[in-house]
Design a protein around this motif. Structure first.
Motif, PDB file in Angstrom:
ATOM      1  N   THR A 121       0.809  -1.217   0.000  1.00 20.48           N
ATOM      2  CA  THR A 121       0.000   0.000   0.000  1.00 20.48           C
ATOM      3  C   THR A 121       0.844   1.270   0.000  1.00 20.48           C
ATOM      4  O   THR A 121       2.025   1.251   0.316  1.00 20.48           O
ATOM      5  CB  THR A 121      -0.891   0.056   1.254  1.00 20.48           C
ATOM      6  N   LEU A 123       0.275   4.445   2.194  1.00 21.42           N
ATOM      7  CA  LEU A 123      -0.516   4.909   3.326  1.00 21.42           C
ATOM      8  C   LEU A 123      -0.371   6.407   3.505  1.00 21.42           C
ATOM      9  O   LEU A 123       0.687   6.980   3.218  1.00 21.42           O
ATOM     10  CB  LEU A 123      -0.057   4.207   4.613  1.00 21.42           C
ATOM     11  N   THR A 196       1.359  -2.559   6.864  1.00 25.73           N
ATOM     12  CA  THR A 196       0.052  -2.026   6.472  1.00 25.73           C
ATOM     13  C   THR A 196      -0.992  -2.358   7.529  1.00 25.73           C
ATOM     14  O   THR A 196      -1.722  -1.473   8.002  1.00 25.73           O
ATOM     15  CB  THR A 196      -0.379  -2.612   5.116  1.00 25.73           C
ATOM     16  N   LEU A 200      -3.063   0.291  10.092  1.00 31.08           N
ATOM     17  CA  LEU A 200      -4.522   0.321  10.021  1.00 31.08           C
ATOM     18  C   LEU A 200      -5.157  -0.119  11.339  1.00 31.08           C
ATOM     19  O   LEU A 200      -6.124   0.503  11.799  1.00 31.08           O
ATOM     20  CB  LEU A 200      -5.015  -0.576   8.878  1.00 31.08           C
ATOM     21  N   GLY A 205      -3.470   5.617  10.283  1.00 37.05           N
ATOM     22  CA  GLY A 205      -3.351   5.913   8.876  1.00 37.05           C
ATOM     23  C   GLY A 205      -4.436   5.210   8.083  1.00 37.05           C
ATOM     24  O   GLY A 205      -5.202   4.414   8.630  1.00 37.05           O
ATOM     25  N   ARG A 206      -4.492   5.533   6.798  1.00 37.63           N
ATOM     26  CA  ARG A 206      -5.452   4.903   5.901  1.00 37.63           C
ATOM     27  C   ARG A 206      -4.791   4.651   4.560  1.00 37.63           C
ATOM     28  O   ARG A 206      -3.734   5.210   4.253  1.00 37.63           O
ATOM     29  CB  ARG A 206      -6.700   5.777   5.733  1.00 37.63           C
ATOM     30  N   VAL A 207      -5.414   3.826   3.755  1.00 39.07           N
ATOM     31  CA  VAL A 207      -4.850   3.427   2.461  1.00 39.07           C
ATOM     32  C   VAL A 207      -5.218   4.451   1.387  1.00 39.07           C
ATOM     33  O   VAL A 207      -6.392   4.741   1.181  1.00 39.07           O
ATOM     34  CB  VAL A 207      -5.355   2.035   2.060  1.00 39.07           C
TER      35      VAL A 207
END
Length: 339
Positions: A121, A123, A196, A200, A205-207
């Motif tokens: 990902t 992020l 990742t 999460l 954080g987010r993708v």
């Protein structure tokens, strides 16, 4: 439920996991030995990797040869050991063989596993205003140089109409990247599971985007050509790969059990390990080392050659051996969907 990240000092060893491809650390010492017999297969491993999953799946029983394990912190030094004939075979991600080939190393890819790239990902922090990869232009992105995430970043930027030159790349290994990401010193972080899942699960954080449909989702077993020329070692490698393939199937059917073992092996919280298993590990299937695989790896090699990160043109077909394919499905076969 614990919601904080594991300290960076504990995270550092995780760079060696199967999808991890960067780093310069070397092998550990005092590895285990399994089996019995006159033939010894020297296997390069990464913490929480092949040895752990084979043992958990019960696949280290009734060996008529010995396996001597050496633990490495990432793919590049493992392949250096393969090149030096210190290791007969070992598991790495999709990028270290390309760099090893570029360096003219004596390594041969003999087996492959295909999984999803959803754990690969880019992020961004929860408070980030970025919502599309196109918005990365001019932003700072942390990534481990020469890692699978490095290629994933390049490919994701290309899909968004950008190049690596359009972003401010900060070459950082995972522990340093984590610190930079959580302290707001970078705008984004290109990384792989279990990092990742950890970010999460910690809700830090987010993708922004994933490697799904962008990268090939392959991991490999690479052997020393000298071992493949040795009749007895080649036979041991065949048996070893068959056991590893059965263990890969076992993970899909025993996701919670494997997550518990993996958490213990790596120091990850169980919730993070389980999320990573469901997103990435359990999706893997054994596939053939075939022409589409070679073409996909060739694309990675050509990309890094164009970026002048690999010094010469690589013909990846020169670094594979298809003798152990058997009746395995094509490398393009869809990965498993985790339950």
């Amino acid at each position: 439920m614990r919601r904080r990240l594991v300290p960076a000092a504990l995270l550092l060893p995780l760079a060696l996991l199967l999808t991890a491809c960067g780093g310069n650390a070397s092998a550990g010492t005092g590895g285990d030995t399994d089996g019995k017999g006159s033939v010894t297969l020297d296997v390069g491993d990464q913490k929480g990797g092949s040895e752990a999953v084979l043992r958990a799946a019960g696949e280290l029983k009734n060996l008529d040869y010995k396996i001597k394990w050496s633990t490495f912190t990432s793919g590049p030094p493992l392949l250096e050991a393969v090149n030096a004939k210190a290791v007969d075979i070992g598991g790495v991600g999709n990028t270290p063989p390309v760099f090893a080939a570029g360096a003219g190393s004596k390594i041969t890819v003999v087996a492959a596993f295909h999984g999803t790239s959803k754990g690969d990902t880019v992020l961004v922090p929860n408070g980030s205003k970025l919502t599309e990869p196109e918005q990365l232009k001019g932003k700072s992105v942390a990534v481990a140089q020469g890692s699978s995430a490095h290629y994933q970043l390049v490919a994701s930027l290309k899909a968004a109409g950008l190049t690596l030159g359009d972003v401010k790349v900060k070459y950082l290994q995972p522990a340093d990247a984590l610190a930079a990401f959580t302290s707001g010193k970078v705008d984004a972080w290109a990384v792989w599971d279990p990092y990742t899942s950890q970010v999460l699960q910690a809700k830090q954080g987010r993708v922004l985007t994933t490697g799904d449909g962008i990268t090939n989702g392959l991991t490999f077993q690479a052997a020393a050509p000298s071992a493949l020329k040795d009749k007895e070692k080649a036979a041991a490698i065949k048996d070893y790969l068959e056991r590893l393939r059965r263990a890969t199937d076992w993970v899909y059917d025993h996701q919670e059990e494997w997550a518990k073992v993996w958490a213990k092996e790596t120091g990850l919280p169980y919730e993070v390990a389980l999320a990573s298993v469901r997103r990435t590990n359990a999706s893997r299937i054994s596939v053939a080392v075939d022409k589409p695989l070679i073409a996909s790896e060739q694309q990675i090699a050509d990309t890094f050659t164009e970026l002048k990160l690999i010094p010469r043109k690589v013909d990846f077909a020169d670094f594979v051996d298809t003798r152990y394919n058997g009746d395995l499905p094509a490398s393009t076969t869809a990965a498993r969907v985790s339950s």
